[in-house]
Write a protein that holds these residues in place. Sequence first.
Motif, PDB file in Angstrom:
ATOM      1  N   MET A 178      -2.245   7.870   4.292  1.00  0.00           N
ATOM      2  CA  MET A 178      -2.586   6.957   3.196  1.00  0.00           C
ATOM      3  C   MET A 178      -3.371   7.691   2.115  1.00  0.00           C
ATOM      4  SD  MET A 178      -1.604   3.727   3.239  1.00  0.00           S
ATOM      5  CE  MET A 178      -1.005   2.423   4.330  1.00  0.00           C
ATOM      6  N   ALA A 179      -4.299   8.526   2.534  1.00  0.00           N
ATOM      7  CA  ALA A 179      -5.093   9.284   1.570  1.00  0.00           C
ATOM      8  C   ALA A 179      -4.218  10.233   0.750  1.00  0.00           C
ATOM      9  CB  ALA A 179      -6.191  10.062   2.297  1.00  0.00           C
ATOM     10  N   ALA A 180      -3.209  10.819   1.380  1.00  0.00           N
ATOM     11  CA  ALA A 180      -2.308  11.714   0.657  1.00  0.00           C
ATOM     12  C   ALA A 180      -1.537  10.972  -0.425  1.00  0.00           C
ATOM     13  CB  ALA A 180      -1.338  12.380   1.636  1.00  0.00           C
ATOM     14  N   LEU A 181      -1.268   9.685  -0.191  1.00  0.00           N
ATOM     15  CA  LEU A 181      -0.549   8.881  -1.181  1.00  0.00           C
ATOM     16  C   LEU A 181      -1.430   8.451  -2.346  1.00  0.00           C
ATOM     17  CD1 LEU A 181       1.394   6.528   1.269  1.00  0.00           C
ATOM     18  CD2 LEU A 181       2.366   8.421  -0.052  1.00  0.00           C
ATOM     19  N   ALA A 182      -2.739   8.631  -2.247  1.00  0.00           N
ATOM     20  CA  ALA A 182      -3.690   8.101  -3.224  1.00  0.00           C
ATOM     21  C   ALA A 182      -4.016   9.084  -4.347  1.00  0.00           C
ATOM     22  CB  ALA A 182      -4.975   7.684  -2.523  1.00  0.00           C
ATOM     23  N   ASP A 183      -3.285  10.167  -4.446  1.00  0.00           N
ATOM     24  CA  ASP A 183      -3.534  11.222  -5.444  1.00  0.00           C
ATOM     25  C   ASP A 183      -3.225  10.702  -6.852  1.00  0.00           C
ATOM     26  OD1 ASP A 183      -3.546  13.481  -7.033  1.00  0.00           O
ATOM     27  OD2 ASP A 183      -2.264  14.660  -5.716  1.00  0.00           O
ATOM     28  N   ARG A 184      -4.250  10.641  -7.717  1.00  0.00           N
ATOM     29  CA  ARG A 184      -4.092  10.096  -9.070  1.00  0.00           C
ATOM     30  C   ARG A 184      -4.048  11.181 -10.146  1.00  0.00           C
ATOM     31  NH1 ARG A 184      -7.838   4.590  -9.119  1.00  0.00           N
ATOM     32  NH2 ARG A 184      -7.393   3.953  -6.966  1.00  0.00           N
ATOM     33  N   VAL A 185      -3.962  12.436  -9.757  1.00  0.00           N
ATOM     34  CA  VAL A 185      -4.006  13.531 -10.723  1.00  0.00           C
ATOM     35  C   VAL A 185      -2.627  13.723 -11.352  1.00  0.00           C
ATOM     36  CG1 VAL A 185      -4.479  15.974 -11.059  1.00  0.00           C
ATOM     37  CG2 VAL A 185      -5.836  14.653  -9.419  1.00  0.00           C
ATOM     38  N   PRO A 186      -2.511  13.633 -12.681  1.00  0.00           N
ATOM     39  CA  PRO A 186      -1.211  13.852 -13.320  1.00  0.00           C
ATOM     40  C   PRO A 186      -0.830  15.332 -13.317  1.00  0.00           C
ATOM     41  CG  PRO A 186      -2.890  13.521 -14.979  1.00  0.00           C
ATOM     42  CD  PRO A 186      -3.566  13.284 -13.658  1.00  0.00           C
ATOM     43  N   GLN A 232       5.259   0.604  13.960  1.00  0.00           N
ATOM     44  CA  GLN A 232       4.060   0.276  13.185  1.00  0.00           C
ATOM     45  C   GLN A 232       4.384   0.379  11.704  1.00  0.00           C
ATOM     46  OE1 GLN A 232       0.642   2.573  14.340  1.00  0.00           O
ATOM     47  NE2 GLN A 232      -0.659   1.798  12.702  1.00  0.00           N
ATOM     48  N   LEU A 233       3.951  -0.616  10.938  1.00  0.00           N
ATOM     49  CA  LEU A 233       4.071  -0.600   9.483  1.00  0.00           C
ATOM     50  C   LEU A 233       2.739  -1.024   8.893  1.00  0.00           C
ATOM     51  CD1 LEU A 233       5.614  -0.374   6.814  1.00  0.00           C
ATOM     52  CD2 LEU A 233       6.443  -2.722   7.172  1.00  0.00           C
ATOM     53  N   ASP A 234       2.060  -0.076   8.255  1.00  0.00           N
ATOM     54  CA  ASP A 234       0.798  -0.344   7.576  1.00  0.00           C
ATOM     55  C   ASP A 234       1.039  -0.366   6.074  1.00  0.00           C
ATOM     56  OD1 ASP A 234      -0.317  -0.271  10.067  1.00  0.00           O
ATOM     57  OD2 ASP A 234      -1.368   1.629   9.780  1.00  0.00           O
ATOM     58  N   GLU A 235       0.501  -1.364   5.395  1.00  0.00           N
ATOM     59  CA  GLU A 235       0.656  -1.481   3.944  1.00  0.00           C
ATOM     60  C   GLU A 235      -0.707  -1.750   3.312  1.00  0.00           C
ATOM     61  OE1 GLU A 235       3.839  -3.889   1.532  1.00  0.00           O
ATOM     62  OE2 GLU A 235       2.079  -5.179   1.799  1.00  0.00           O
ATOM     63  N   ARG A 236      -1.016  -1.027   2.243  1.00  0.00           N
ATOM     64  CA  ARG A 236      -2.226  -1.250   1.456  1.00  0.00           C
ATOM     65  C   ARG A 236      -1.799  -1.592   0.036  1.00  0.00           C
ATOM     66  NH1 ARG A 236      -6.208   3.462   2.209  1.00  0.00           N
ATOM     67  NH2 ARG A 236      -6.320   2.420   4.247  1.00  0.00           N
ATOM     68  N   ARG A 237      -2.301  -2.708  -0.481  1.00  0.00           N
ATOM     69  CA  ARG A 237      -1.874  -3.206  -1.798  1.00  0.00           C
ATOM     70  C   ARG A 237      -2.987  -3.026  -2.827  1.00  0.00           C
ATOM     71  NH1 ARG A 237      -0.204  -6.366   2.238  1.00  0.00           N
ATOM     72  NH2 ARG A 237      -1.937  -7.848   2.065  1.00  0.00           N
ATOM     73  N   PHE A 238      -2.574  -2.912  -4.103  1.00  0.00           N
ATOM     74  CA  PHE A 238      -3.513  -2.531  -5.145  1.00  0.00           C
ATOM     75  C   PHE A 238      -3.401  -3.429  -6.373  1.00  0.00           C
ATOM     76  CE2 PHE A 238      -2.260   1.187  -2.715  1.00  0.00           C
ATOM     77  CZ  PHE A 238      -3.498   1.649  -2.278  1.00  0.00           C
ATOM     78  N   ALA A 239      -4.545  -3.639  -7.015  1.00  0.00           N
ATOM     79  CA  ALA A 239      -4.633  -4.347  -8.286  1.00  0.00           C
ATOM     80  C   ALA A 239      -4.305  -3.388  -9.429  1.00  0.00           C
ATOM     81  CB  ALA A 239      -6.041  -4.921  -8.448  1.00  0.00           C
ATOM     82  N   PRO A 240      -4.143  -3.899 -10.659  1.00  0.00           N
ATOM     83  CA  PRO A 240      -3.831  -3.024 -11.794  1.00  0.00           C
ATOM     84  C   PRO A 240      -4.840  -1.900 -12.023  1.00  0.00           C
ATOM     85  CG  PRO A 240      -3.341  -5.279 -12.372  1.00  0.00           C
ATOM     86  CD  PRO A 240      -4.019  -5.329 -11.032  1.00  0.00           C
ATOM     87  N   ASP A 241      -6.110  -2.108 -11.642  1.00  0.00           N
ATOM     88  CA  ASP A 241      -7.101  -1.048 -11.828  1.00  0.00           C
ATOM     89  C   ASP A 241      -7.116  -0.050 -10.671  1.00  0.00           C
ATOM     90  OD1 ASP A 241      -8.278  -2.489  -9.795  1.00  0.00           O
ATOM     91  OD2 ASP A 241     -10.150  -2.888 -10.865  1.00  0.00           O
ATOM     92  N   GLY A 242      -6.206  -0.198  -9.725  1.00  0.00           N
ATOM     93  CA  GLY A 242      -6.116   0.717  -8.599  1.00  0.00           C
ATOM     94  C   GLY A 242      -6.982   0.348  -7.416  1.00  0.00           C
ATOM     95  N   SER A 243      -7.741  -0.730  -7.503  1.00  0.00           N
ATOM     96  CA  SER A 243      -8.571  -1.149  -6.375  1.00  0.00           C
ATOM     97  C   SER A 243      -7.712  -1.843  -5.309  1.00  0.00           C
ATOM     98  CB  SER A 243      -9.675  -2.096  -6.846  1.00  0.00           C
ATOM     99  OG  SER A 243      -9.130  -3.274  -7.419  1.00  0.00           O
ATOM    100  N   VAL A 244      -8.143  -1.756  -4.076  1.00  0.00           N
ATOM    101  CA  VAL A 244      -7.414  -2.377  -2.964  1.00  0.00           C
ATOM    102  C   VAL A 244      -7.593  -3.895  -3.041  1.00  0.00           C
ATOM    103  CG1 VAL A 244      -7.230  -2.572  -0.457  1.00  0.00           C
ATOM    104  CG2 VAL A 244      -7.719  -0.350  -1.500  1.00  0.00           C
ATOM    105  N   ASN A 245      -6.479  -4.628  -2.964  1.00  0.00           N
ATOM    106  CA  ASN A 245      -6.574  -6.093  -2.978  1.00  0.00           C
ATOM    107  C   ASN A 245      -5.847  -6.753  -1.819  1.00  0.00           C
ATOM    108  OD1 ASN A 245      -3.904  -5.874  -3.724  1.00  0.00           O
ATOM    109  ND2 ASN A 245      -4.120  -6.920  -5.698  1.00  0.00           N
ATOM    110  N   GLY A 246      -5.512  -5.968  -0.787  1.00  0.00           N
ATOM    111  CA  GLY A 246      -4.894  -6.553   0.392  1.00  0.00           C
ATOM    112  C   GLY A 246      -4.364  -5.475   1.325  1.00  0.00           C
ATOM    113  N   GLU A 247      -4.301  -5.781   2.607  1.00  0.00           N
ATOM    114  CA  GLU A 247      -3.764  -4.849   3.601  1.00  0.00           C
ATOM    115  C   GLU A 247      -3.017  -5.625   4.677  1.00  0.00           C
ATOM    116  OE1 GLU A 247      -6.204  -1.033   4.373  1.00  0.00           O
ATOM    117  OE2 GLU A 247      -7.715  -2.613   4.243  1.00  0.00           O
ATOM    118  N   SER A 248      -1.974  -4.985   5.211  1.00  0.00           N
ATOM    119  CA  SER A 248      -1.244  -5.510   6.361  1.00  0.00           C
ATOM    120  C   SER A 248      -1.116  -4.391   7.384  1.00  0.00           C
ATOM    121  CB  SER A 248       0.158  -5.993   5.967  1.00  0.00           C
ATOM    122  OG  SER A 248       0.101  -7.026   5.015  1.00  0.00           O
TER     123      SER A 248
END
Length: 264
Positions: A178-186, A232-248
């Motif tokens: 999950m952390a690897a997917l969170a890379d925001r560097v262009p 197993q399927l883990d999902e983390r959802r995000f708001a427009p500002d990139g903050s977490v707004n839900g998880e499954s």
Amino acid sequence: MCLAVLALHALPGIPVLIAANRDEFHERPTLPAAQWPDAPDIYAGRDGRAGGTWMGATAQGRYALVTNFREPGRFRDNAPSRGALVEDYLRSAETPAGYLARVHEADQAYNGFNLIVGDTRQAWYLSNRDGGPRALAPGVYALSNHLLDTPWPKLARTKAAFAAVLSRGPQPDLPALMAALADRVPADDADLPATGLPLDRERLLSSPFIVSPNYGTRSSSVLALRDGGAGQLDERRFAPDGSVNGESELTFSWRTADGGDRPR
């Protein structure tokens, strides 16, 4: 789905491991990853506008994902939903090869797509911008909005981070994926792909995780199908500002459709 890294039949004890980001307009209605009430063998998120899904798995050890092919100027409003390609496979009992052969017969009706379908025994890939279906040998693959393993900077960086997590031990660290997917560097401007978009848009879309008010990464997901029948399927959802707004966090059992023994 706009970015996915997949280890397919390449890890001891885990025939399928996928880490993926779904990028979409924030105003598009979406249902969280869940067991579908009308199809309880399916575990996936759901598009609240067109139906279908971008990635999912089943209690038969089947899985599928789709990404759009970026080609400005070729989009058709009247084309069928690409998310339906994933849903149709998950609902069917067709082999991966047979399903993609059938889709290929009519694939030019769709806007550009990449589609991977498989089970715990085999995996197949089809793009309607790259010839016919082909089997995927065991290995690690990466997919974004061009063809499979096109070395866009965001894809190369995420694939390297995925490989680094896998190198740490026999059991992958799902939070680290999950952390690897969170890379925001262009990407650097000199490395941006030339897909016909304005420079500022290419720059925005070049990071693995996209943040903007209107369009961005809506969710990050990790799917694992393990030997012995554990899913197993883990999902983390995000708001427009990139903050977490839900998880499954979904766990389920799978068994091959033919009733054969689960791999061990």
